[in-house]
Design a protein around this motif. Structure first.
Motif, PDB file in Angstrom:
ATOM      1  N   GLY A  59      -0.247   3.826  -9.104  1.00  0.00           N
ATOM      2  CA  GLY A  59       1.105   3.654  -8.972  1.00  0.00           C
ATOM      3  C   GLY A  59       0.764   2.690  -6.999  1.00  0.00           C
ATOM      4  O   GLY A  59       2.240   1.975  -7.213  1.00  0.00           O
ATOM      5  N   GLN A  60       0.469   2.243  -6.302  1.00  0.00           N
ATOM      6  CA  GLN A  60      -0.092   1.777  -4.842  1.00  0.00           C
ATOM      7  C   GLN A  60       0.345   0.277  -5.792  1.00  0.00           C
ATOM      8  O   GLN A  60       1.331  -0.646  -4.416  1.00  0.00           O
ATOM      9  CB  GLN A  60      -0.593   2.162  -3.982  1.00  0.00           C
ATOM     10  CG  GLN A  60      -0.088   3.154  -3.284  1.00  0.00           C
ATOM     11  CD  GLN A  60      -1.468   4.054  -2.749  1.00  0.00           C
ATOM     12  OE1 GLN A  60      -2.291   3.113  -2.278  1.00  0.00           O
ATOM     13  NE2 GLN A  60      -1.561   5.796  -2.237  1.00  0.00           N
ATOM     14  N   ILE A  93       3.136  -1.102  -7.528  1.00  0.00           N
ATOM     15  CA  ILE A  93       4.239  -0.455  -6.360  1.00  0.00           C
ATOM     16  C   ILE A  93       4.061  -1.975  -5.389  1.00  0.00           C
ATOM     17  O   ILE A  93       5.115  -2.867  -5.539  1.00  0.00           O
ATOM     18  CB  ILE A  93       4.966   0.231  -5.765  1.00  0.00           C
ATOM     19  CG1 ILE A  93       5.176   1.777  -6.810  1.00  0.00           C
ATOM     20  CG2 ILE A  93       6.157  -0.031  -5.032  1.00  0.00           C
ATOM     21  CD1 ILE A  93       4.822   2.730  -6.170  1.00  0.00           C
ATOM     22  N   TYR A 125       4.152   1.419   0.510  1.00  0.00           N
ATOM     23  CA  TYR A 125       2.959   1.969   0.188  1.00  0.00           C
ATOM     24  C   TYR A 125       3.545   3.059   0.698  1.00  0.00           C
ATOM     25  O   TYR A 125       3.322   4.746  -0.019  1.00  0.00           O
ATOM     26  CB  TYR A 125       1.789   1.486   1.657  1.00  0.00           C
ATOM     27  CG  TYR A 125       1.009   3.197   1.676  1.00  0.00           C
ATOM     28  CD1 TYR A 125       0.082   2.815   0.861  1.00  0.00           C
ATOM     29  CD2 TYR A 125       1.011   3.409   2.978  1.00  0.00           C
ATOM     30  CE1 TYR A 125      -0.958   3.530   1.154  1.00  0.00           C
ATOM     31  CE2 TYR A 125       0.021   4.842   2.943  1.00  0.00           C
ATOM     32  CZ  TYR A 125      -1.401   4.173   2.257  1.00  0.00           C
ATOM     33  OH  TYR A 125      -2.225   5.679   2.214  1.00  0.00           O
ATOM     34  N   SER A 128       5.273   4.683  -2.534  1.00  0.00           N
ATOM     35  CA  SER A 128       3.894   5.229  -4.322  1.00  0.00           C
ATOM     36  C   SER A 128       3.284   6.474  -3.088  1.00  0.00           C
ATOM     37  O   SER A 128       2.704   7.680  -3.809  1.00  0.00           O
ATOM     38  CB  SER A 128       2.503   4.350  -3.534  1.00  0.00           C
ATOM     39  OG  SER A 128       2.269   3.808  -2.943  1.00  0.00           O
TER      40      SER A 128
END
Length: 90
Positions: free
Chosen positions: A2-3, A6, A24, A27
């Protein structure tokens, strides 16, 4: 994952360092919500009780939280130092 996703979207849209920090944070908050939901559904409901009981929980979790914080900071600083010393290509 996810980080990374994104962060890539933010960079693609022309974001800089502050935008990456917000990515950051986003996420991490998303991961917190997902982990909370999975824990509640698959393991057992969280029973923290009243706010007075949270102190005991927080005091017990403090060593783990501080260890995680120091580890995260040291890893991030290590990456920044290698970049400064060797250059961004390394």
């Amino acid at each position: 994952a996810g980080q990374l996703l994104i962060g890539m979207v933010v960079l693609w849209w022309g974001g800089r360092l502050v935008s990456l920090g917000m990515a950051y944070l986003t996420s991490v908050l998303l991961a917190l919500v997902v982990h909370y939901w999975v824990f509640e559904r698959q393991i057992h409901p969280l029973r923290l009780g009243r706010p007075r009981q949270w102190r005991k929980f927080a005091k017990g979790a403090l060593p783990v939280g501080l260890g995680t914080l120091f580890h995260t900071v040291s890893v991030r600083l290590g990456v920044a130092l290698v970049t400064l010393l060797a250059g961004p290509s390394d």
